[in-house]
Design an enzyme around this catalytic site. Structure first.
Site, PDB file in Angstrom:
ATOM      1  N   PRO A   1       0.788  -1.229   0.000  1.00  0.00           N
ATOM      2  CA  PRO A   1       0.000   0.000   0.000  1.00  0.00           C
ATOM      3  C   PRO A   1       0.824   1.287   0.000  1.00  0.00           C
ATOM      4  O   PRO A   1       1.855   1.364   0.653  1.00  0.00           O
ATOM      5  CB  PRO A   1      -0.823  -0.091   1.291  1.00  0.00           C
ATOM      6  CG  PRO A   1      -0.104  -1.056   2.151  1.00  0.00           C
ATOM      7  CD  PRO A   1       0.533  -2.034   1.208  1.00  0.00           C
ATOM      8  N   ASN A   2       0.332   2.228  -0.752  1.00  0.00           N
ATOM      9  CA  ASN A   2       0.873   3.588  -0.866  1.00  0.00           C
ATOM     10  C   ASN A   2       2.166   3.679  -1.687  1.00  0.00           C
ATOM     11  O   ASN A   2       2.641   4.764  -1.966  1.00  0.00           O
ATOM     12  CB  ASN A   2       1.101   4.219   0.529  1.00  0.00           C
ATOM     13  CG  ASN A   2      -0.180   4.255   1.331  1.00  0.00           C
ATOM     14  OD1 ASN A   2      -1.185   4.776   0.855  1.00  0.00           O
ATOM     15  ND2 ASN A   2      -0.177   3.694   2.525  1.00  0.00           N
TER      16      ASN A   2
ATOM     17  N   ARG B   1       5.013  10.913  -2.701  1.00  0.00           N
ATOM     18  CA  ARG B   1       4.705  10.692  -1.293  1.00  0.00           C
ATOM     19  C   ARG B   1       5.940  10.945  -0.427  1.00  0.00           C
ATOM     20  O   ARG B   1       6.975  10.331  -0.643  1.00  0.00           O
ATOM     21  CB  ARG B   1       4.278   9.236  -1.147  1.00  0.00           C
ATOM     22  CG  ARG B   1       4.188   8.731   0.240  1.00  0.00           C
ATOM     23  CD  ARG B   1       4.143   7.204   0.255  1.00  0.00           C
ATOM     24  NE  ARG B   1       3.914   6.744   1.593  1.00  0.00           N
ATOM     25  CZ  ARG B   1       4.223   5.545   2.043  1.00  0.00           C
ATOM     26  NH1 ARG B   1       4.764   4.667   1.248  1.00  0.00           N
ATOM     27  NH2 ARG B   1       3.984   5.228   3.283  1.00  0.00           N
TER      28      ARG B   1
ATOM     29  N   TYR C   1      11.063   8.935   0.921  1.00  0.00           N
ATOM     30  CA  TYR C   1      10.997   7.903  -0.128  1.00  0.00           C
ATOM     31  C   TYR C   1      11.577   8.350  -1.476  1.00  0.00           C
ATOM     32  O   TYR C   1      11.578   7.561  -2.426  1.00  0.00           O
ATOM     33  CB  TYR C   1       9.540   7.454  -0.312  1.00  0.00           C
ATOM     34  CG  TYR C   1       8.956   6.842   0.949  1.00  0.00           C
ATOM     35  CD1 TYR C   1       9.448   5.643   1.455  1.00  0.00           C
ATOM     36  CD2 TYR C   1       7.926   7.482   1.647  1.00  0.00           C
ATOM     37  CE1 TYR C   1       8.938   5.083   2.618  1.00  0.00           C
ATOM     38  CE2 TYR C   1       7.395   6.921   2.811  1.00  0.00           C
ATOM     39  CZ  TYR C   1       7.908   5.728   3.282  1.00  0.00           C
ATOM     40  OH  TYR C   1       7.403   5.174   4.428  1.00  0.00           O
TER      41      TYR C   1
ATOM     42  N   ASN D   1       7.986  -5.728  -0.714  1.00  0.00           N
ATOM     43  CA  ASN D   1       7.864  -4.576   0.186  1.00  0.00           C
ATOM     44  C   ASN D   1       6.382  -4.475   0.521  1.00  0.00           C
ATOM     45  O   ASN D   1       5.602  -3.895  -0.245  1.00  0.00           O
ATOM     46  CB  ASN D   1       8.372  -3.298  -0.471  1.00  0.00           C
ATOM     47  CG  ASN D   1       8.362  -2.116   0.511  1.00  0.00           C
ATOM     48  OD1 ASN D   1       7.780  -2.210   1.594  1.00  0.00           O
ATOM     49  ND2 ASN D   1       8.999  -1.014   0.128  1.00  0.00           N
TER      50      ASN D   1
ATOM     51  N   ALA E   1       3.171  -0.774   4.869  1.00  0.00           N
ATOM     52  CA  ALA E   1       2.606  -0.728   6.224  1.00  0.00           C
ATOM     53  C   ALA E   1       2.118  -2.091   6.708  1.00  0.00           C
ATOM     54  O   ALA E   1       2.139  -2.374   7.916  1.00  0.00           O
ATOM     55  CB  ALA E   1       1.465   0.281   6.265  1.00  0.00           C
TER      56      ALA E   1
ATOM     57  N   HIS F   1       4.049  -4.448   9.180  1.00  0.00           N
ATOM     58  CA  HIS F   1       4.033  -4.291  10.636  1.00  0.00           C
ATOM     59  C   HIS F   1       2.731  -4.775  11.270  1.00  0.00           C
ATOM     60  O   HIS F   1       2.606  -4.748  12.490  1.00  0.00           O
ATOM     61  CB  HIS F   1       4.242  -2.807  10.986  1.00  0.00           C
ATOM     62  CG  HIS F   1       5.290  -2.136  10.153  1.00  0.00           C
ATOM     63  ND1 HIS F   1       6.594  -2.559  10.136  1.00  0.00           N
ATOM     64  CD2 HIS F   1       5.231  -1.086   9.275  1.00  0.00           C
ATOM     65  CE1 HIS F   1       7.281  -1.795   9.298  1.00  0.00           C
ATOM     66  NE2 HIS F   1       6.479  -0.900   8.757  1.00  0.00           N
TER      67      HIS F   1
ATOM     68  N   ASP G   1       1.905 -15.286   7.176  1.00  0.00           N
ATOM     69  CA  ASP G   1       1.575 -16.704   6.972  1.00  0.00           C
ATOM     70  C   ASP G   1       1.716 -17.100   5.504  1.00  0.00           C
ATOM     71  O   ASP G   1       2.132 -18.224   5.197  1.00  0.00           O
ATOM     72  CB  ASP G   1       0.144 -16.996   7.437  1.00  0.00           C
ATOM     73  CG  ASP G   1       0.034 -17.119   8.952  1.00  0.00           C
ATOM     74  OD1 ASP G   1       1.077 -17.140   9.633  1.00  0.00           O
ATOM     75  OD2 ASP G   1      -1.108 -17.183   9.460  1.00  0.00           O
TER      76      ASP G   1
ATOM     77  N   GLU H   1      12.677  -9.566   1.849  1.00  0.00           N
ATOM     78  CA  GLU H   1      11.915  -8.408   2.342  1.00  0.00           C
ATOM     79  C   GLU H   1      12.731  -7.139   2.086  1.00  0.00           C
ATOM     80  O   GLU H   1      13.925  -7.096   2.389  1.00  0.00           O
ATOM     81  CB  GLU H   1      11.679  -8.575   3.849  1.00  0.00           C
ATOM     82  CG  GLU H   1      10.971  -7.389   4.483  1.00  0.00           C
ATOM     83  CD  GLU H   1      10.792  -7.537   5.991  1.00  0.00           C
ATOM     84  OE1 GLU H   1      11.110  -8.623   6.546  1.00  0.00           O
ATOM     85  OE2 GLU H   1      10.350  -6.560   6.617  1.00  0.00           O
TER      86      GLU H   1
ATOM     87  N   HIS I   1      12.720  -2.724   2.255  1.00  0.00           N
ATOM     88  CA  HIS I   1      12.136  -1.424   2.611  1.00  0.00           C
ATOM     89  C   HIS I   1      13.043  -0.324   2.097  1.00  0.00           C
ATOM     90  O   HIS I   1      14.276  -0.448   2.140  1.00  0.00           O
ATOM     91  CB  HIS I   1      11.956  -1.290   4.127  1.00  0.00           C
ATOM     92  CG  HIS I   1      11.047  -2.319   4.675  1.00  0.00           C
ATOM     93  ND1 HIS I   1       9.686  -2.256   4.505  1.00  0.00           N
ATOM     94  CD2 HIS I   1      11.304  -3.469   5.331  1.00  0.00           C
ATOM     95  CE1 HIS I   1       9.140  -3.337   5.056  1.00  0.00           C
ATOM     96  NE2 HIS I   1      10.100  -4.090   5.562  1.00  0.00           N
TER      97      HIS I   1
ATOM     98  N   SER J   1      13.090   2.839   3.335  1.00  0.00           N
ATOM     99  CA  SER J   1      13.622   3.563   4.501  1.00  0.00           C
ATOM    100  C   SER J   1      14.188   2.564   5.515  1.00  0.00           C
ATOM    101  O   SER J   1      13.882   1.367   5.463  1.00  0.00           O
ATOM    102  CB  SER J   1      12.506   4.379   5.150  1.00  0.00           C
ATOM    103  OG  SER J   1      11.476   3.527   5.636  1.00  0.00           O
TER     104      SER J   1
ATOM    105  N   ARG K   1      12.985   4.626  12.577  1.00  0.00           N
ATOM    106  CA  ARG K   1      11.735   5.377  12.567  1.00  0.00           C
ATOM    107  C   ARG K   1      10.877   4.990  13.788  1.00  0.00           C
ATOM    108  O   ARG K   1      11.406   4.477  14.760  1.00  0.00           O
ATOM    109  CB  ARG K   1      11.023   5.143  11.227  1.00  0.00           C
ATOM    110  CG  ARG K   1      11.883   5.590  10.033  1.00  0.00           C
ATOM    111  CD  ARG K   1      11.205   5.334   8.719  1.00  0.00           C
ATOM    112  NE  ARG K   1       9.992   6.131   8.580  1.00  0.00           N
ATOM    113  CZ  ARG K   1       9.086   5.932   7.620  1.00  0.00           C
ATOM    114  NH1 ARG K   1       9.279   4.983   6.723  1.00  0.00           N
ATOM    115  NH2 ARG K   1       8.000   6.680   7.552  1.00  0.00           N
TER     116      ARG K   1
ATOM    117  N   ARG L   1       7.185   0.553  13.524  1.00  0.00           N
ATOM    118  CA  ARG L   1       7.801   0.059  12.277  1.00  0.00           C
ATOM    119  C   ARG L   1       8.938  -0.933  12.545  1.00  0.00           C
ATOM    120  O   ARG L   1       9.553  -1.454  11.625  1.00  0.00           O
ATOM    121  CB  ARG L   1       8.321   1.217  11.433  1.00  0.00           C
ATOM    122  CG  ARG L   1       7.234   2.140  10.926  1.00  0.00           C
ATOM    123  CD  ARG L   1       7.796   3.210   9.997  1.00  0.00           C
ATOM    124  NE  ARG L   1       6.941   4.379   9.989  1.00  0.00           N
ATOM    125  CZ  ARG L   1       5.865   4.527   9.210  1.00  0.00           C
ATOM    126  NH1 ARG L   1       5.530   3.599   8.352  1.00  0.00           N
ATOM    127  NH2 ARG L   1       5.135   5.622   9.291  1.00  0.00           N
TER     128      ARG L   1
HETATM  129  C1  DQA Z   1       8.228   1.077   3.908  1.00  0.00           C
HETATM  130  C2  DQA Z   1       8.302   1.311   5.406  1.00  0.00           C
HETATM  131  C3  DQA Z   1       6.938   1.112   6.051  1.00  0.00           C
HETATM  132  O1  DQA Z   1       7.035   1.344   7.449  1.00  0.00           O
HETATM  133  C4  DQA Z   1       5.954   2.116   5.469  1.00  0.00           C
HETATM  134  O2  DQA Z   1       4.674   1.902   6.005  1.00  0.00           O
HETATM  135  C5  DQA Z   1       5.929   2.116   3.987  1.00  0.00           C
HETATM  136  C6  DQA Z   1       7.170   1.938   3.249  1.00  0.00           C
HETATM  137  C7  DQA Z   1       9.564   1.380   3.214  1.00  0.00           C
HETATM  138  O3  DQA Z   1       9.747   0.916   2.104  1.00  0.00           O
HETATM  139  O4  DQA Z   1      10.410   2.094   3.765  1.00  0.00           O
HETATM  140  O5  DQA Z   1       4.893   2.357   3.382  1.00  0.00           O
HETATM  141  O6  DQA Z   1       7.925  -0.292   3.684  1.00  0.00           O
END
Ligand code: DQA
Length: 143
Positions: free
Chosen positions: A15-16, A23, A28, A77, A80, A83, A90, A101, A103, A105, A110, A114
Site C-alpha cells: 500500500p501507498n 509521497r 521515499y 515490500n 505498512a 508491521h 503466513d 523483504e 524497505h 527507509s 523510525r 515500524r
Molecule cells: C516502507 C516502510 C513502512 O514502514 C511504510 O509503512 C511504507 C514503506 C519502506 O519501504 O520504507 O509504506 O515499507
C-alpha cells in the site's frame, strides 16, 4: 551444451507505494517506481523481472500464492502491512519461493511500530534503508 535458465523474479509492492515520487519525498525520494523499474529491467537483463503493486492486503496474499510455488524469487515490500499483517506473514511462510523483504527507509530508525515485521521471520533475507537502491541490492542476490 549449456542451458541457462533465466530466473523469474517478481517485485511485489504494498500500500501507498504507487505514490512513490510524490509521497513524503524526504523519506521515499522523488523517483516514481515505474521509472525505477525500467532502470532495473535495463540493468538486470539476465533476470526475467515482473512488477506488481496493490493497496489491498488480500490481493497481496493472492499474488504471493499465485507466484509462490513457481517463481525463483519474490522481492516483497509489504509497506505498512509489514508491521500488521499476520496473513501476509503466513502467506510468506506457506510458499516455497524465497522471499527477500525490502524497505526503502530504515524502518529501525523510525517510529517503534515500524520495528515489528511479520515478514522477516520467514524471509530469506532483508534489505532496508538504502532508498530505492534496496531493490537493486536484493535483486543482486539472485545473480
Ligand atoms: C516502507 C516502510 C513502512 O514502514 C511504510 O509503512 C511504507 C514503506 C519502506 O519501504 O520504507 O509504506 O515499507
Amino acid at each position: 551444451m549449456y542451458f541457462y535458465k533465466v530466473k523469474k523474479i517478481i517485485i511485489i509492492n504494498g500500500p501507498n507505494l504507487n505514490l512513490l515520487g510524490k509521497r513524503e519525498p524526504e523519506i521515499y525520494g522523488t523517483e516514481s517506481f515505474d521509472d525505477y523499474f525500467k532502470s532495473l529491467r535495463d540493468k538486470f537483463t539476465s533476470l526475467d523481472l515482473e512488477y506488481y503493486q496493490t493497496n489491498i492486503e488480500g490481493e497481496l496474499i493472492d499474488k504471493i500464492h499465485e507466484v509462490g510455488f513457481s517463481y525463483d524469487g519474490i522481492i516483497l515490500n509489504a509497506a505498512a502491512y509489514t508491521h500488521t499483517s499476520v496473513g501476509i506473514g503466513d502467506a510468506v511462510k506457506g510458499i516455497t519461493t524465497p522471499v527477500i523483504e525490502v524497505h526503502i527507509s530504515n524502518t529501525y530508525s523510525r517510529e517503534e511500530f515500524r520495528h515489528q515485521s511479520f515478514i522477516s521471520p520467514n524471509a530469506r533475507g532483508v534489505v532496508l534503508g538504502f532508498g530505492l537502491k534496496s531493490y537493486n541490492l536484493a535483486l543482486q542476490s539472485f545473480l
